[in-house]
Design a protein around this motif. Structure first.
Motif, short mmCIF file in Angstrom:
data_model
loop_
_atom_site.label_atom_id
_atom_site.label_comp_id
_atom_site.label_asym_id
_atom_site.label_seq_id
_atom_site.Cartn_x
_atom_site.Cartn_y
_atom_site.Cartn_z
N VAL A 54 -43.60 -17.06 -41.47
CA VAL A 54 -42.37 -16.52 -40.90
C VAL A 54 -41.24 -17.51 -41.14
CG1 VAL A 54 -42.76 -17.54 -38.61
CG2 VAL A 54 -41.33 -15.51 -38.82
N ILE A 55 -40.03 -16.98 -41.30
CA ILE A 55 -38.84 -17.82 -41.50
C ILE A 55 -37.91 -17.62 -40.31
CG2 ILE A 55 -36.83 -18.27 -42.94
CD1 ILE A 55 -38.43 -17.14 -45.31
N LEU A 56 -37.52 -18.72 -39.66
CA LEU A 56 -36.52 -18.66 -38.61
C LEU A 56 -35.17 -18.97 -39.24
CD1 LEU A 56 -38.24 -20.60 -35.66
CD2 LEU A 56 -38.40 -18.17 -36.26
N ALA A 57 -34.24 -18.01 -39.19
CA ALA A 57 -32.89 -18.19 -39.75
C ALA A 57 -31.95 -18.50 -38.60
CB ALA A 57 -32.45 -16.93 -40.48
N VAL A 58 -31.49 -19.75 -38.53
CA VAL A 58 -30.77 -20.25 -37.36
C VAL A 58 -29.31 -20.53 -37.69
CG1 VAL A 58 -30.80 -22.04 -35.56
CG2 VAL A 58 -32.94 -21.39 -36.70
N ASN A 59 -28.40 -20.07 -36.82
CA ASN A 59 -26.99 -20.43 -37.01
C ASN A 59 -26.83 -21.93 -36.70
OD1 ASN A 59 -27.36 -20.12 -34.18
ND2 ASN A 59 -25.17 -19.76 -33.89
N HIS A 60 -25.79 -22.54 -37.23
CA HIS A 60 -25.70 -24.01 -37.16
C HIS A 60 -24.28 -24.43 -36.86
CE1 HIS A 60 -26.95 -28.02 -37.54
NE2 HIS A 60 -26.80 -28.20 -38.83
N ALA A 61 -24.02 -24.72 -35.58
CA ALA A 61 -22.70 -25.17 -35.18
C ALA A 61 -22.72 -26.60 -34.63
CB ALA A 61 -22.12 -24.24 -34.12
N HIS A 62 -23.91 -27.12 -34.30
CA HIS A 62 -24.02 -28.44 -33.69
C HIS A 62 -25.32 -29.10 -34.14
CE1 HIS A 62 -24.16 -31.59 -30.63
NE2 HIS A 62 -22.93 -31.28 -30.28
N ASN A 63 -25.32 -30.44 -34.16
CA ASN A 63 -26.51 -31.17 -34.58
C ASN A 63 -27.72 -30.92 -33.68
OD1 ASN A 63 -25.49 -32.43 -36.88
ND2 ASN A 63 -24.64 -34.14 -35.72
N VAL A 64 -27.47 -30.49 -32.45
CA VAL A 64 -28.57 -30.29 -31.52
C VAL A 64 -29.28 -28.96 -31.74
CG1 VAL A 64 -27.40 -29.07 -29.62
CG2 VAL A 64 -29.18 -30.75 -29.10
N ASP A 65 -28.71 -28.07 -32.57
CA ASP A 65 -29.27 -26.73 -32.75
C ASP A 65 -30.70 -26.76 -33.30
OD1 ASP A 65 -26.86 -25.78 -31.84
OD2 ASP A 65 -26.07 -25.32 -33.83
N GLY A 66 -30.94 -27.60 -34.32
CA GLY A 66 -32.28 -27.69 -34.89
C GLY A 66 -33.31 -28.20 -33.90
N PRO A 67 -33.07 -29.37 -33.28
CA PRO A 67 -34.02 -29.85 -32.26
C PRO A 67 -34.22 -28.86 -31.12
CG PRO A 67 -32.55 -31.62 -32.92
CD PRO A 67 -32.04 -30.37 -33.58
N MET A 68 -33.15 -28.15 -30.75
CA MET A 68 -33.27 -27.17 -29.67
C MET A 68 -34.26 -26.07 -30.05
SD MET A 68 -32.43 -26.19 -26.63
CE MET A 68 -31.03 -27.27 -26.23
#
Length: 228
Positions: A54-68
């Motif tokens: 599965v692929i999670l496609a995540v919006n990216h506005a802040h550096n914390v988004d990935g760790p979150m």
């Protein structure tokens, strides 16, 4: 009866197993940090398939988004992360928790092979389809997401992270305020391809358009659900 691995396969199996274990360690660290520092509100995590690629496609506005997302996703996630982040102790740590280093200035074959390997092994690959941090509105997508989705056949789950950029922290200005609420909304999985199996440039361009429409619609729905 399980066959013996061919030459070189045993090493790959160990590497892949270690990478998956590392991603699980990363997920557990993310759980502790994200729930310790902030107040995540997670909606729709049950929509992420429990097994299989599965692929999670995540919006990216802040550096914390990935760790979150790593901390709240129901599965260990291997994110494609720019090579500039792999410096010193942080780079060692990212390698250890199974993250994938990518050089965005070239067609990084090593990163492509590793990412496809994650999907071939039935893992969860995290991608910021906008390619870099921005408004986080999925307005401009790179072709990488379509390539991985069409090539692997893995479904895409759209993920909207909302609230990470509303305010700056007082103690650490690079982070949202401590104990602030950050919403993470998972959408319904969908297939990027048209069912033909084509991997031509035209097919990838068409897939990118379909993906952008689905991601934009999910983001709009997530904002409506959360009031953000």
């Amino acid at each position: 009866m399980r066959r013996h691995p061919r030459r070189g396969e045993a090493g790959r199996e160990v590497t892949q197993g270690a990478s998956e274990r590392g991603a699980e360690v990363g997920r557990r660290i993310g759980v502790g940090l994200m729930y310790g520092l902030f107040k995540p509100r997670v909606l729709g995590s049950w929509r992420v398939p429990a097994r299989g690629p599965v692929i999670l496609a995540v919006n990216h506005a802040h550096n914390v988004d990935g760790p979150m997302v790593m901390g709240v996703a129901p599965r260990p996630t291997h994110f494609l992360i720019k090579k500039e982040a792999f410096i010193g102790p942080l780079g060692t740590f990212l390698d250890a928790i199974g993250q994938v280093k990518v050089d965005r200035s070239i067609a990084d074959r090593t990163a492509i092979t590793r990412a496809l390997g994650v999907l071939e092994q039935g893992g969860c690959l995290g991608i910021f389809p906008e390619g870099t941090r921005g408004e986080g509105d999925f307005a401009s997508l790179r072709a990488g997401l379509a390539y991985f989705a069409v090539r692997s056949g893995a479904p895409i789950v759209p993920v909207a992270v909302l609230g990470s950029t509303e305010k700056r922290g007082r103690l650490i200005k690079q982070l949202p305020p401590l104990r602030s609420r950050v919403d993470v909304v998972f959408g319904d999985p969908f297939e990027a391809g048209d069912g033909s199996g084509r991997r031509t440039r035209k097919a990838l361009d068409e897939a990118t358009v379909r993906i952008q429409e689905r991601l934009a619609a999910h983001l709009e729905n997530a904002r409506r659900l959360t009031g953000r």
